[in-house]
Design an enzyme around this catalytic site. Structure first.
Site, short mmCIF file in Angstrom:
data_model
loop_
_atom_site.label_atom_id
_atom_site.label_comp_id
_atom_site.label_asym_id
_atom_site.label_seq_id
_atom_site.Cartn_x
_atom_site.Cartn_y
_atom_site.Cartn_z
N ASP A 126 0.87 -1.16 0.00
CA ASP A 126 0.00 0.00 0.00
C ASP A 126 0.92 1.23 0.00
OD1 ASP A 126 -2.26 1.78 0.64
OD2 ASP A 126 -1.35 1.86 2.62
N LEU A 127 0.44 2.37 -0.49
CA LEU A 127 1.30 3.57 -0.53
C LEU A 127 1.06 4.51 0.66
CD1 LEU A 127 1.45 4.44 -4.36
CD2 LEU A 127 3.18 3.30 -2.95
N ASP A 128 -0.07 5.21 0.66
CA ASP A 128 -0.30 6.24 1.69
C ASP A 128 -0.38 5.65 3.09
OD1 ASP A 128 -0.85 8.86 0.11
OD2 ASP A 128 -1.96 7.32 -0.96
N THR A 154 -2.36 -0.09 -4.71
CA THR A 154 -2.81 1.18 -4.12
C THR A 154 -4.22 1.57 -4.55
OG1 THR A 154 -2.26 3.55 -3.94
CG2 THR A 154 -1.70 2.48 -6.02
N GLY A 155 -4.84 2.39 -3.74
CA GLY A 155 -6.12 2.98 -4.12
C GLY A 155 -5.92 4.15 -5.07
N LYS A 160 -8.57 -4.69 -3.06
CA LYS A 160 -7.14 -4.95 -3.26
C LYS A 160 -6.85 -6.46 -3.30
CE LYS A 160 -5.13 -0.67 -1.51
NZ LYS A 160 -4.08 -0.09 -0.65
N ASP A 211 -2.40 -0.01 6.07
CA ASP A 211 -2.69 0.77 7.28
C ASP A 211 -4.15 1.16 7.42
OD1 ASP A 211 -2.46 4.25 6.61
OD2 ASP A 211 -2.50 2.69 5.10
N ASN A 264 -9.18 0.10 3.45
CA ASN A 264 -9.19 -0.44 2.08
C ASN A 264 -8.10 -1.49 1.87
OD1 ASN A 264 -7.16 1.57 2.14
ND2 ASN A 264 -7.31 1.89 -0.06
#
Length: 271
Positions: free
Chosen positions: A9-11, A43-44, A195, A218, A221
């Site tokens: 995941d990114l953010d 990622t979203g 995801k 985190d 999602n």
């Protein structure tokens, strides 16, 4: 050690508090890649605001965007690329009722499309475009194809009420998610897109068994991905709900290279 598929995941996970990838995180991920592991972004975020992060890592693996709605290899033609979309009529219906619903700003997009109802010159995170040409305004004339995602900035105080209304109106067609950043942003994807779908697709493509998948996240999602992975790791700064389904929690958060430190130890990458 057996080859691992590392889903990122990114953010709030790979990125620090400035939405950037630190030199140490980049170094560890590149080292994992050199050691034969598959490093993949799940990622979203849309492709347009994750491309730079992908490029900075120097990886050539498929990337999953829109919470599982788009699977592709950036800068390449990939015969296994996919994109899920939903009816453009839903986006236009939302647009027509945005004031009533409490939507301040909205964008409809796909891999190579971005339309927004208004520009946002003060957008620090680039989630909404800062300038718009007449052909980029979200309306019936410009929205010629079905979108993969609709992103909306809503009134913070009315967020829960708006989610409930959206569930009632479009719940059978859409997944309604909350973006993990500081702003009250809702994102809509086609029903069944999570995801986990993207992660399963990657695992199948690389012929990696579930037990050899390690996923980091985190936020809400990330739940399906964390649950599906053989080893689901939640960041220290992650939600309590997500931590309950995790195999482990990083000792350090995303501002302290929590992912890099955890991965270095888990994959035994230290010299």
């Amino acid at each position: 050690m057996e080859q691992k598929l590392i889903a990122l995941d990114l953010d709030g996970t790979t990125l620090n508090e400035h939405s950037q990838i630190s030199a140490r995180t980049k170094q560890i991920l590149q080292k994992a890649s050199r050691n034969g592991h598959i490093v993949s972004i799940v990622t979203g975020r849309p492709y347009r605001i994750s491309r730079d992060i992908y490029d900075s890592l120097g990886i050539k693996t498929p990337m999953i965007n829109f919470n599982g709605g788009l699977g592709h290899i950036p800068h390449q033609t990939w015969n296994r690329e996919y994109q899920d979309t939903f009816a453009r009529e839903i986006a236009l219906d939302l647009l027509a009722h945005k004031e009533k619903l409490g939507i301040k700003m909205m964008a409809a997009e796909a891999k190579n499309m971005l339309l927004a109802n208004t520009a946002d010159p003060g957008s620090a995170d680039n989630f909404f475009p800062s300038i718009l040409a007449s052909t980029e305004v979200l309306n019936a004339k410009n929205l010629k194809t079905d979108p993969a995602s609709v992103t909306m900035l809503v009134e913070q105080t009315a967020k829960e009420k708006i989610i409930a209304q959206l569930e009632q109106l479009y719940g059978t067609d859409l997944e309604i998610g909350v973006w993990g950043g500081p702003n009250p942003i809702l994102e809509l994807e086609p029903k069944g897109v999570t995801k986990e779908k993207g992660l399963r697709y990657l695992a199948q493509h690389f012929n990696i068994s579930r037990k050899n998948i390690i996923a980091f996240g985190d936020e809400h999602n990330d739940a399906e991905m964390i649950d599906y992975a053989g080893w689901g790791v939640v960041m220290r700064n992650g939600t309590d709900q997500l931590k309950q389904i995790a195999n482990d929690v990083t000792p350090l958060d995303n501002t302290q290279d929590g992912l890099a430190n955890y991965l270095e130890e888990y994959l035994q990458l230290a010299e």
